[in-house]
Motif scaffolding. Structure first.
Motif, PDB file in Angstrom:
ATOM      1  N   VAL A 108       5.009   5.120  -8.057  1.00 45.76           N
ATOM      2  CA  VAL A 108       3.821   4.273  -7.946  1.00 45.76           C
ATOM      3  C   VAL A 108       3.625   3.445  -9.219  1.00 45.76           C
ATOM      4  CG1 VAL A 108       1.290   4.329  -7.759  1.00 45.76           C
ATOM      5  CG2 VAL A 108       2.683   5.792  -6.298  1.00 45.76           C
ATOM      6  N   ALA A 109       4.035   3.998 -10.351  1.00 39.69           N
ATOM      7  CA  ALA A 109       3.867   3.294 -11.632  1.00 39.69           C
ATOM      8  C   ALA A 109       4.594   1.955 -11.657  1.00 39.69           C
ATOM      9  CB  ALA A 109       4.362   4.177 -12.774  1.00 39.69           C
ATOM     10  N   LEU A 110       5.616   1.785 -10.819  1.00 34.36           N
ATOM     11  CA  LEU A 110       6.345   0.524 -10.754  1.00 34.36           C
ATOM     12  C   LEU A 110       5.649  -0.508  -9.866  1.00 34.36           C
ATOM     13  CD1 LEU A 110      10.000   1.899 -10.447  1.00 34.36           C
ATOM     14  CD2 LEU A 110       8.763   1.189 -12.502  1.00 34.36           C
ATOM     15  N   ALA A 111       4.553  -0.100  -9.224  1.00 34.72           N
ATOM     16  CA  ALA A 111       3.798  -1.018  -8.359  1.00 34.72           C
ATOM     17  C   ALA A 111       2.298  -0.833  -8.612  1.00 34.72           C
ATOM     18  CB  ALA A 111       4.131  -0.745  -6.891  1.00 34.72           C
ATOM     19  N   PRO A 112       1.817  -1.168  -9.801  1.00 36.37           N
ATOM     20  CA  PRO A 112       0.424  -0.888 -10.175  1.00 36.37           C
ATOM     21  C   PRO A 112      -0.621  -1.697  -9.414  1.00 36.37           C
ATOM     22  CG  PRO A 112       1.500  -2.224 -11.852  1.00 36.37           C
ATOM     23  CD  PRO A 112       2.573  -1.809 -10.883  1.00 36.37           C
ATOM     24  N   GLU A 113      -0.182  -2.748  -8.718  1.00 39.38           N
ATOM     25  CA  GLU A 113      -1.146  -3.564  -7.970  1.00 39.38           C
ATOM     26  C   GLU A 113      -1.298  -3.124  -6.525  1.00 39.38           C
ATOM     27  OE1 GLU A 113       0.025  -7.614  -8.397  1.00 39.38           O
ATOM     28  OE2 GLU A 113      -0.370  -7.672 -10.560  1.00 39.38           O
ATOM     29  N   ALA A 114      -0.427  -2.229  -6.068  1.00 36.31           N
ATOM     30  CA  ALA A 114      -0.508  -1.754  -4.686  1.00 36.31           C
ATOM     31  C   ALA A 114      -1.729  -0.863  -4.499  1.00 36.31           C
ATOM     32  CB  ALA A 114       0.759  -0.983  -4.325  1.00 36.31           C
ATOM     33  N   THR A 115      -2.350  -0.953  -3.335  1.00 36.83           N
ATOM     34  CA  THR A 115      -3.492  -0.099  -3.025  1.00 36.83           C
ATOM     35  C   THR A 115      -3.009   1.283  -2.590  1.00 36.83           C
ATOM     36  OG1 THR A 115      -4.876  -1.973  -2.371  1.00 36.83           O
ATOM     37  CG2 THR A 115      -5.495   0.193  -1.505  1.00 36.83           C
ATOM     38  N   ILE A 116      -3.624   2.307  -3.144  1.00 32.25           N
ATOM     39  CA  ILE A 116      -3.337   3.682  -2.737  1.00 32.25           C
ATOM     40  C   ILE A 116      -4.385   4.111  -1.719  1.00 32.25           C
ATOM     41  CG2 ILE A 116      -3.255   6.095  -3.493  1.00 32.25           C
ATOM     42  CD1 ILE A 116      -2.280   5.061  -6.226  1.00 32.25           C
ATOM     43  N   ILE A 117      -3.918   4.620  -0.584  1.00 35.15           N
ATOM     44  CA  ILE A 117      -4.813   5.160   0.453  1.00 35.15           C
ATOM     45  C   ILE A 117      -4.534   6.653   0.489  1.00 35.15           C
ATOM     46  CG2 ILE A 117      -5.433   5.075   2.903  1.00 35.15           C
ATOM     47  CD1 ILE A 117      -4.327   2.176   2.915  1.00 35.15           C
ATOM     48  N   ALA A 145       0.838  -1.207   0.000  1.00 39.08           N
ATOM     49  CA  ALA A 145       0.000   0.000   0.000  1.00 39.08           C
ATOM     50  C   ALA A 145       0.867   1.250   0.000  1.00 39.08           C
ATOM     51  CB  ALA A 145      -0.925   0.008   1.215  1.00 39.08           C
ATOM     52  N   PHE A 146       0.331   2.293  -0.620  1.00 24.85           N
ATOM     53  CA  PHE A 146       0.885   3.644  -0.526  1.00 24.85           C
ATOM     54  C   PHE A 146      -0.100   4.507   0.242  1.00 24.85           C
ATOM     55  CE2 PHE A 146       2.623   2.067  -4.557  1.00 24.85           C
ATOM     56  CZ  PHE A 146       3.964   2.416  -4.454  1.00 24.85           C
ATOM     57  N   VAL A 147       0.407   5.428   1.050  1.00 20.07           N
ATOM     58  CA  VAL A 147      -0.437   6.407   1.728  1.00 20.07           C
ATOM     59  C   VAL A 147      -0.005   7.797   1.257  1.00 20.07           C
ATOM     60  CG1 VAL A 147      -1.196   7.356   3.930  1.00 20.07           C
ATOM     61  CG2 VAL A 147      -0.687   4.916   3.739  1.00 20.07           C
ATOM     62  N   PHE A 148      -0.954   8.561   0.715  1.00 16.33           N
ATOM     63  CA  PHE A 148      -0.699   9.935   0.281  1.00 16.33           C
ATOM     64  C   PHE A 148      -1.332  10.886   1.295  1.00 16.33           C
ATOM     65  CE2 PHE A 148      -0.917   8.617  -4.511  1.00 16.33           C
ATOM     66  CZ  PHE A 148       0.230   7.866  -4.354  1.00 16.33           C
ATOM     67  N   THR A 149      -0.512  11.687   1.980  1.00 12.14           N
ATOM     68  CA  THR A 149      -1.045  12.593   2.998  1.00 12.14           C
ATOM     69  C   THR A 149      -1.571  13.888   2.393  1.00 12.14           C
ATOM     70  OG1 THR A 149       1.148  13.551   3.411  1.00 12.14           O
ATOM     71  CG2 THR A 149       0.488  11.656   4.769  1.00 12.14           C
ATOM     72  N   ASN A 150      -0.735  14.604   1.662  1.00 16.16           N
ATOM     73  CA  ASN A 150      -1.102  15.875   1.046  1.00 16.16           C
ATOM     74  C   ASN A 150       0.079  16.319   0.193  1.00 16.16           C
ATOM     75  OD1 ASN A 150       0.781  17.347   2.910  1.00 16.16           O
ATOM     76  ND2 ASN A 150      -0.765  16.747   4.413  1.00 16.16           N
ATOM     77  N   ILE A 151      -0.122  17.321  -0.630  1.00 14.95           N
ATOM     78  CA  ILE A 151       0.993  17.950  -1.342  1.00 14.95           C
ATOM     79  C   ILE A 151       0.794  19.456  -1.300  1.00 14.95           C
ATOM     80  CG2 ILE A 151       2.191  18.261  -3.536  1.00 14.95           C
ATOM     81  CD1 ILE A 151       1.592  15.431  -4.240  1.00 14.95           C
ATOM     82  N   PHE A 152       1.737  20.128  -0.660  1.00 10.14           N
ATOM     83  CA  PHE A 152       1.745  21.584  -0.594  1.00 10.14           C
ATOM     84  C   PHE A 152       3.090  22.093  -1.099  1.00 10.14           C
ATOM     85  CE2 PHE A 152      -1.066  20.502   3.151  1.00 10.14           C
ATOM     86  CZ  PHE A 152      -2.249  20.858   2.527  1.00 10.14           C
ATOM     87  N   ARG A 153       3.135  23.358  -1.415  1.00 12.03           N
ATOM     88  CA  ARG A 153       4.399  23.968  -1.845  1.00 12.03           C
ATOM     89  C   ARG A 153       5.411  23.877  -0.716  1.00 12.03           C
ATOM     90  NH1 ARG A 153       5.045  29.531  -1.728  1.00 12.03           N
ATOM     91  NH2 ARG A 153       2.776  29.661  -1.575  1.00 12.03           N
ATOM     92  N   ASP A 154       6.599  23.290  -1.030  1.00  9.42           N
ATOM     93  CA  ASP A 154       7.555  22.976   0.024  1.00  9.42           C
ATOM     94  C   ASP A 154       8.938  22.771  -0.598  1.00  9.42           C
ATOM     95  OD1 ASP A 154       8.158  21.962   2.839  1.00  9.42           O
ATOM     96  OD2 ASP A 154       8.680  20.190   1.684  1.00  9.42           O
ATOM     97  N   ALA A 162      -3.957   7.011   9.260  1.00  7.54           N
ATOM     98  CA  ALA A 162      -3.572   5.817  10.009  1.00  7.54           C
ATOM     99  C   ALA A 162      -4.784   4.903  10.239  1.00  7.54           C
ATOM    100  CB  ALA A 162      -2.954   6.218  11.346  1.00  7.54           C
ATOM    101  N   TYR A 163      -5.932   5.498  10.532  1.00 10.56           N
ATOM    102  CA  TYR A 163      -7.178   4.731  10.693  1.00 10.56           C
ATOM    103  C   TYR A 163      -7.481   3.949   9.407  1.00 10.56           C
ATOM    104  CZ  TYR A 163     -12.242   3.896  11.225  1.00 10.56           C
ATOM    105  OH  TYR A 163     -13.500   3.321  11.280  1.00 10.56           O
ATOM    106  N   SER A 164      -7.327   4.628   8.271  1.00  7.06           N
ATOM    107  CA  SER A 164      -7.644   4.003   6.980  1.00  7.06           C
ATOM    108  C   SER A 164      -6.707   2.836   6.688  1.00  7.06           C
ATOM    109  CB  SER A 164      -7.563   5.051   5.871  1.00  7.06           C
ATOM    110  OG  SER A 164      -8.458   6.132   6.114  1.00  7.06           O
ATOM    111  N   VAL A 165      -5.427   2.991   7.027  1.00  7.70           N
ATOM    112  CA  VAL A 165      -4.480   1.884   6.848  1.00  7.70           C
ATOM    113  C   VAL A 165      -4.865   0.727   7.768  1.00  7.70           C
ATOM    114  CG1 VAL A 165      -2.079   1.146   7.021  1.00  7.70           C
ATOM    115  CG2 VAL A 165      -2.610   3.441   6.188  1.00  7.70           C
ATOM    116  N   GLY A 166      -5.213   1.048   9.000  1.00  2.00           N
ATOM    117  CA  GLY A 166      -5.617   0.013   9.944  1.00  2.00           C
ATOM    118  C   GLY A 166      -6.803  -0.792   9.458  1.00  2.00           C
TER     119      GLY A 166
END
Length: 449
Positions: free
Chosen positions: A156-165, A128-137, A278-282
């Motif tokens: 992510v393109a190298l792991a197309p079967e992984a679930t994105i949260i 699984a991948f978890v995406f939190t946010n993207i802001f200017r940084d 974290a809840y969603s991953v759980g």
């Protein structure tokens, strides 16, 4: 393993043992040594783990820590990188120090720098991948937000079967058609209306037609229930959602997720997003809501994330800040404190901080003179920049001390007129301050390990 990878692993583990036994540190050097000998070592070290990659601009470290707590309710063997050493060499070091797993296939919950996602997925296929946010940084490293997101999805393109949260309230995470299964989380707690984000907010153009997005409600910055009145683009359906907000203080947050009551011992609306991730991953791993509630109730502070340090009777709350959106959320959070407090701002501009300090001008420091703050200190390697910024914000000169050297900052904090002190510092300033405090015996050596 090949003979080369065996030798690389031995060298890395030996260097880790030496550094931690005699020098009380070393979260990236063992990884550097190992990858120098075998650049492909991650393929061997990570092949027997179910890996969760947590990435994004803000919230990676706390989300990682909370996710580990949640998964520990059901899974005994969780490997993680609690120090925030989230580039390739730090991740290699994390695997090097792992004990031999017993029983079930172990899980590795890894905080990963946005630009390093592809360096992980080149060798490891995450669950699984978890995406939190993207802001200017850190514009010098990442560029604009769309460039940052491209760095992530290249990995992510190298792991197309992984679930994105993913944070469903962030329009950028719904802007690309990806083959991965996707779980979205977000907020669903306010009456709906038709509003726009504040001027100069990043990421509010519709990815389909470039029209300005509207919102039914906004949590902060560009996060919320967005929709495009021109082409119909809108927030995806949320799998997990904050449905109610309870009491919010500088040290705790109460809220409901999917109608289940939750509480974390850390303040700030932005940290509720981290808990929701974290809840969603759980839930993805089969942890029950009641178990997640128990995990959240543990009052364990995370390196630089509202870590409270007793400094000769002063309650010093150390908070990492690194970009305008995060800074403004921290300022909103400390503004909820009902007691007077002192303010310390420490600004560095090393590579890990971002060498461009212009971001401080997008922070709402003008809020500070309106709060009950009797004393201010500014310091760090770029003390002149942060001092001038507070002067322009209207901080009175007679309340403001300029203390460039961190060793002197520690002594000055002891003389401040309030019991509670908030220290807002960039990454390397946090490291330097914690080392000083560890050397003086106020905290334990290390960074949250």
């Amino acid at each position: 393993m090949t003979l080369r990878s065996h030798f690389a692993t031995f060298a890395g583990r030996s260097s880790y043992w030496f550094l931690h036994t005699f020098l009380k540190g070393g979260s990236s050097l063992p990884g550097k040594i190992t990858t120098k000998i075998d650049p492909d070592i991650l393929k061997h070290l990570g092949q027997n783990y179910d890996v969760v990659v947590i990435t994004g601009t803000n919230g990676k470290t706390l989300t990682t820590a909370l996710t580990v707590r949640v998964l520990q309710q059901k899974y005994p063997d969780i490997l993680t990188n609690p120090t925030g050493s989230n580039m390739e060499q730090g991740i290699v070091t994390t695997f090097l120090r792992a004990p031999k797993a017993k029983g079930k296939r172990p899980i590795a919950v890894l905080e990963v720098d946005e630009a390093n996602v592809i360096k992980v997925t080149r060798y490891i296929k995450p669950k699984a991948f978890v995406f939190t946010n993207i802001f200017r940084d850190q514009m010098d490293r990442y560029g604009e937000i769309y460039t940052t997101y491209q760095k992530i999805i290249d990995g992510v393109a190298l792991a197309p079967e992984a679930t994105i949260i993913a944070n469903g309230d962030a329009p950028i995470f719904h802007s690309k058609n990806l083959p991965n299964p996707i779980i979205y989380y977000g907020f669903r707690h306010q009456p709906e209306q038709d509003i726009k984000a504040k001027p100069n907010t990043d990421g509010v153009l519709c990815p389909n037609c470039q029209h300005i997005l509207h919102y039914r409600y906004i949590t902060y910055s560009n996060l919320g229930k967005y929709f495009c009145p021109n082409c119909g683009f809108e927030r995806p359906v949320l799998t997990h959602a904050v449905t109610e907000l309870g009491e919010m203080t500088p040290t705790s947050s109460a809220f409901n997720v999917d109608q289940h009551p939750m509480k974390i011992e850390i303040g700030g609306l932005y940290n509720i997003y981290n808990a929701l991730a974290a809840y969603s991953v759980g839930r993805f791993f089969g942890v029950e809501p009641e178990e997640i509630e128990a995990a959240f109730s543990e009052d364990k502070k995370v390196f630089g994330r509202q870590e409270v340090i007793d400094l000769d009777g002063k309650k010093v709350t150390l908070i990492l800040v690194k970009n305008p959106v995060g800074l403004n959320q921290v300022l909103d959070m400390i503004a909820t404190d009902k007691e007077p407090f002192s303010f310390v701002g420490l600004l560095n501009a090393n590579y890990a901080d971002g060498i461009d300090t212009s971001w401080i001008w997008d922070g709402n420091f003008e809020k500070l003179p309106k709060l009950n703050i009797p004393a201010f200190i500014t310091g760090g390697e770029r003390y002149k920049d942060i001092t001038f910024r507070l002067k322009v914000a209207g901080v009175p000169e007679d309340k403001h001390q300029i203390v460039p050297e961190l060793s002197n900052v520690v002594e000055k904090i002891k003389t401040l007129p309030t019991e509670h002190v908030y220290v807002l510092a960039t990454y390397t300033a946090v490291l330097q301050l914690r080392k000083l405090l560890a050397d003086q015996g106020y905290i334990k050596e290390g960074m949250g390990e």
